[in-house]
Design an enzyme around this catalytic site. Structure first.
Site, PDB file in Angstrom:
ATOM      1  CE1 TYR A  92      90.334  70.084  75.770  1.00 55.13           C
ATOM      2  CE2 TYR A  92      89.701  68.031  76.833  1.00 55.13           C
ATOM      3  CZ  TYR A  92      89.425  69.340  76.503  1.00 55.13           C
ATOM      4  OH  TYR A  92      88.238  69.903  76.900  1.00 55.13           O
ATOM      5  CG  LEU A 120      89.127  82.659  91.917  1.00 57.89           C
ATOM      6  CD1 LEU A 120      88.318  83.525  90.957  1.00 57.89           C
ATOM      7  CD2 LEU A 120      90.089  83.515  92.738  1.00 57.89           C
TER       8      LEU A 120
END
Length: 306
Positions: free
Chosen positions: A51, A203
């Protein structure tokens, strides 16, 4: 914040962990989110050497100074940056893992890692050599436990059979129930699931689906068309109406005995608080769990099975 045992380890980790990949590289902003997470009861921080090219580990390392023993620190290795380019390549060799852990320890400003995870994996890897690397690091006291981050059935089966992993990180949500195929095996071997992607790219939050990206509207998500997503979401909103969609999404995962923690990202403190509230919400009933399942698909991973 309620805690759960991670596999056969002696690590008690918060039911929600902070996925540090979402923090970004603005140090003060990232530290404020990390401080708030720890203050609100999160003790499980998940990062990786990949990362932000190691910068993420450095920021996490700064955040845990003077409270290292209160934190369960998880990081990952196996993806090796290609010198001179912005890309990386897969290297699960013993030599590289033992080199990578030293660099992670330096960036994290600690002398041990609670959970060291293989960040991927293929059946073509020399799995015995990789396991040997992790076992040696355990014996040296550099790591306390190890696990894998993988969705590949053939890789999962090999590590369950051959290694002493305490956890497997998998993408898992109401819109991606493929890991459920493996829950009985993992429960039998007392290996925990660390669930990532619990709200399926947003979602499964309060965000209206008509605000989804054009790509999502055209391509859907996994095996779902956008129309199927819309219909399923509408049906699930009517289940347990006293709970928000985020609360239902996290509580569904926490209803699975094999799940030790749900990893949520947060680029703003408001998101962090919403995720913690979802973890602290009431548990779902068996009837509610079955109702949510009836509105979603239980697919399986079709590739990498042998």
């Amino acid at each position: 914040m309620r805690k759960r045992k991670l596999g056969t380890s002696d690590l008690d980790i918060s039911e929600v962990g902070l996925g540090c990949m979402s923090l970004g590289t603005e140090k003060n902003k990232a530290l404020s989110i990390l401080d708030e997470a720890i203050e609100l009861g999160i003790n499980y921080l998940d990062t990786a050497d990949l990362y932000d090219r190691g910068r993420n580990e450095e920021i996490v390392g700064d955040a845990i100074q003077n409270r290292r023993h209160d934190i369960i620190l998880a990081t990952k290795a196996g993806n090796r940056w290609d010198d001179g380019s912005e890309g990386w390549y897969w290297d699960p060799s013993k030599a590289y893992i033992k080199e990578a852990v030293k660099k992670s320890l330096t960036r994290l400003k600690t002398d041990y890692i609670d959970l060291y995870q293989l960040h991927g994996g293929t059946i073509e890897d020399n799995i015995d050599e990789t396991i040997e690397a992790f076992e040696e690091l355990k014996q040296e006291g550099v790591i306390r436990y190890y696990g894998i981050s993988s969705i590949r059935p053939n890789v999962i089966k090999e590590y369950v059979k051959k290694s002493n992993i305490v956890s497997i990180m998998m993408q898992f949500s109401l819109f991606d129930r493929r890991p459920e195929e493996w829950l009985p095996l993992l429960e039998e071997h007392q290996i925990s699931v660390v669930a990532r992607g619990p709200v399926a790219k947003g979602l499964l939050t309060e965000k209206p689906l008509d605000q989804a990206s054009e790509s999502m509207k055209q391509n859907g998500y996994l095996s779902y068309s956008f129309e199927e997503l819309t219909n399923a979401r509408k049906a699930m909103e009517e289940v347990a109406p006293d709970l928000s969609m985020t609360e239902k999404s996290l509580q569904y995962l926490l209803a699975q005995p094999a799940v030790a923690s749900v990893i949520t990202g947060a680029s703003k403190i408001e998101q962090l608080r919403e995720n913690i509230q979802a973890a602290n919400a009431r548990r779902l009933t068996e009837e509610e769990i079955k109702a949510l399942q009836s509105h979603t698909k239980q697919d399986i991973y079709k590739a990498h099975r042998s």
